[in-house]
Design an enzyme around this catalytic site. Structure first.
Site, PDB file in Angstrom:
ATOM      1  N   ASP A  41       0.832  -1.204   0.000  1.00  6.92           N
ATOM      2  CA  ASP A  41       0.000   0.000   0.000  1.00  6.92           C
ATOM      3  C   ASP A  41       0.871   1.260   0.000  1.00  6.92           C
ATOM      4  OD1 ASP A  41      -1.931   2.038   0.722  1.00  6.92           O
ATOM      5  OD2 ASP A  41      -3.193   0.441   1.518  1.00  6.92           O
ATOM      6  N   THR A  77      -7.254   4.276  -1.261  1.00  6.12           N
ATOM      7  CA  THR A  77      -6.955   2.850  -1.120  1.00  6.12           C
ATOM      8  C   THR A  77      -8.072   1.904  -1.571  1.00  6.12           C
ATOM      9  OG1 THR A  77      -5.391   3.306   0.621  1.00  6.12           O
ATOM     10  CG2 THR A  77      -6.301   1.081   0.566  1.00  6.12           C
ATOM     11  N   ASP A 198       2.609   2.620   3.328  1.00 11.70           N
ATOM     12  CA  ASP A 198       1.596   3.675   3.340  1.00 11.70           C
ATOM     13  C   ASP A 198       1.571   4.405   4.689  1.00 11.70           C
ATOM     14  OD1 ASP A 198      -0.838   4.901   1.955  1.00 11.70           O
ATOM     15  OD2 ASP A 198      -1.755   4.183   3.806  1.00 11.70           O
ATOM     16  N   HIS A 202       2.318   8.406   5.238  1.00  9.20           N
ATOM     17  CA  HIS A 202       1.354   9.341   5.830  1.00  9.20           C
ATOM     18  C   HIS A 202       1.978  10.074   7.005  1.00  9.20           C
ATOM     19  CE1 HIS A 202      -2.371   8.632   3.716  1.00  9.20           C
ATOM     20  NE2 HIS A 202      -2.223   7.335   3.811  1.00  9.20           N
ATOM     21  N   ASP A 245      -1.429   0.478  -4.704  1.00 11.02           N
ATOM     22  CA  ASP A 245      -2.715   1.091  -5.037  1.00 11.02           C
ATOM     23  C   ASP A 245      -2.592   2.534  -5.512  1.00 11.02           C
ATOM     24  OD1 ASP A 245      -1.805   1.674  -2.497  1.00 11.02           O
ATOM     25  OD2 ASP A 245      -3.751   1.601  -1.526  1.00 11.02           O
ATOM     26  N   HIS A 246      -1.589   3.248  -4.980  1.00 13.93           N
ATOM     27  CA  HIS A 246      -1.446   4.680  -5.298  1.00 13.93           C
ATOM     28  C   HIS A 246      -0.104   5.136  -4.760  1.00 13.93           C
ATOM     29  CE1 HIS A 246      -2.080   5.167  -1.054  1.00 13.93           C
ATOM     30  NE2 HIS A 246      -3.232   4.532  -1.142  1.00 13.93           N
ATOM     31  N   HIS A 351      -2.724  11.048  -0.078  1.00 10.51           N
ATOM     32  CA  HIS A 351      -3.026  10.657  -1.455  1.00 10.51           C
ATOM     33  C   HIS A 351      -4.515  10.815  -1.658  1.00 10.51           C
ATOM     34  CE1 HIS A 351      -4.457   6.845   0.220  1.00 10.51           C
ATOM     35  NE2 HIS A 351      -3.424   6.934   1.026  1.00 10.51           N
TER      36      HIS A 351
HETATM   37 ZN   LIG Z   1      -3.069   5.684   2.633  1.00  4.99          ZN
END
Ligand SMILES: [Zn+2]
Length: 414
Positions: A41, A77, A198, A202, A245-246, A351
């Protein structure tokens, strides 16, 4: 008897001629018979250049890398995991955000609400694990968005409710076991999910040493995974795809958009949050709210539902609220009160921005018997991955927004 023989002979001839006419080698049966889909992620496309990643390097050398896996909009997500699983844009899958409201169901979806996460009514389309199971094959998901709900009344052969505390190596051990069972529980498709890249992005922002450490930890896990695949004899028959995912972009208190400076926040109900804010407006106030936002359109874009750009593939779904605001990359939109209550907010990374922004592009690396070796490819949209998995697994795909043609150049013989 003679007639039957003749018919059989003719059919065989048609088959041979047919195969010859198709010519295109992608129609040939793939070499591998299993697919392992791994996701980290929030692993941005350029993260591999931020740390020493010997195991990823080996994969790239022997396999395929894309310059970026383009997420669907919003680059959040849940919508993206579900787009990878179904090959559908949000307006066709109904999965339009991490937070959603459905008028017909009179229900709200949030990621932390188990009842909703497990409620199949939110999930349109056909996830790849259903396609696999419908074709008499088997799937095992060591976490994937959607796999906890009985979509179309089905579930993968193996699946687990999401458990963030499950150690990363144990996730790999489980899926390797499923792939290498020698009985009726053996799966053809396996998925594994890791969240820590992820979380670090963050919390600390994309240039932080903590993110570099997370990238190295991901690389160690890839090394462990390759070892385990080799040990169980899976390297030769399994096509491995490592995705995300991103991406992630840095945000700051210096870059904020305060709603109260443009509208009365009481006039709107926020359904999905920054940086892609979706909101409904108090009855009779839509034009007033939209005009005020439009007149102050700085560091964001605002759209009425019907004017949302086609390229977001979003506006066609009834769950999409009346107004969409998209923050410029690095900006955060919220009400004054929210900023006031949180000193230092926002910081780190976020994101959900425009999916064309390079910062939102995700990881794609693949290796296996059917992937080219040492092949670098242009950015690809994640909605095509369903078609590629269906092809590699030789299962009849459902109707999707993606296609194999857009990505088959990475496969041998193309
Ligand atoms: Zn995230």
């Amino acid at each position: 008897m003679r007639l039957i023989k003749k018919v059989l002979l003719q059919s065989a001839l048609i088959l041979v001629v047919g195969a010859g006419l198709l010519g295109c080698s992608v129609e040939e049966k793939p070499q591998g018979d299993k697919v392992l889909l791994v996701s980290f992620d929030g692993f941005r496309a350029d993260y591999l250049s931020k740390a020493d990643t010997p195991n990823f390097d080996k994969l790239v050398e022997q396999g395929v890398i894309s310059e970026g896996l383009i997420p669907i909009f919003p680059s959040k997500t849940f919508p993206n995991y579900y787009a990878i699983a179904t090959g559908l844009y949000p307006e066709n899958s109904g999965f339009i955000g991490n937070s959603m409201y459905d008028t017909t169901m009179n229900a709200r979806f949030t990621m932390g609400d188990r009842d909703q996460v497990e409620n199949p009514a939110w999930y349109g389309g056909e996830p790849i694990w259903n396609t696999v199971e419908k074709n008499g094959k088997k799937a095992g998901t060591m976490f994937w968005v959607g796999s906890e709900a009985p979509i179309q009344g089905m579930r993968p052969t193996h699946w687990k409710p999401y458990d963030g505390s499950m150690p990363d190596s144990a996730r790999i051990d489980s899926v390797i076991k499923w792939l290498s069972y020698e009985n009726e529980k053996e799966v053809d498709l396996g998925t594994v999910y890791f969240s820590f890249v992820d979380s670090r992005g963050h919390r600390y922002g994309t240039d932080a040493p903590e993110v570099k450490e997370a990238i190295q930890r991901a690389d160690d896990l890839v090394g462990y995974l390759m070892e385990q695949m080799e040990a169980k004899g899976l390297s030769d028959n399994t096509n491995l795809m490592i995705v995300s995912d991103h991406g992630m972009a840095d945000v700051s208190r210096e870059r904020i958009v305060v709603l109260d400076e443009m509208i009365n926040p009481e006039d709107v109900e926020m359904i999905e949050y920054s940086p892609s804010v979706m909101m409904n407006v108090k009855e009779g106030k839509l034009d007033e709210v939209y005009s005020s936002l439009k007149a102050n359109e700085e560091h964001f874009k605002v759209y009425k539902k019907e004017d949302i750009p086609e390229r977001f593939h979003l506006k066609g779904h009834p769950r999409v609220p009346e107004i969409l605001m998209v923050a410029d990359v690095g900006y955060t939109i919220n009400a004054r009160e929210y900023f006031d209550r949180r000193e230092g907010y926002p910081s780190g990374g976020a994101h959900g921005f425009d999916n064309q922004a390079p910062e939102m592009h995700a990881l794609f690396v693949a290796k296996g018997p059917d992937f080219k070796s040492g092949y670098k490819m242009r950015p690809i949209e994640n909605i095509h991955l369903y078609s590629m998995m269906a092809h590699l697994l030789q299962v009849q795909p459902a109707k999707t927004d993606g296609d194999l043609d857009s990505v088959k150049v990475m496969l041998k013989g193309n």
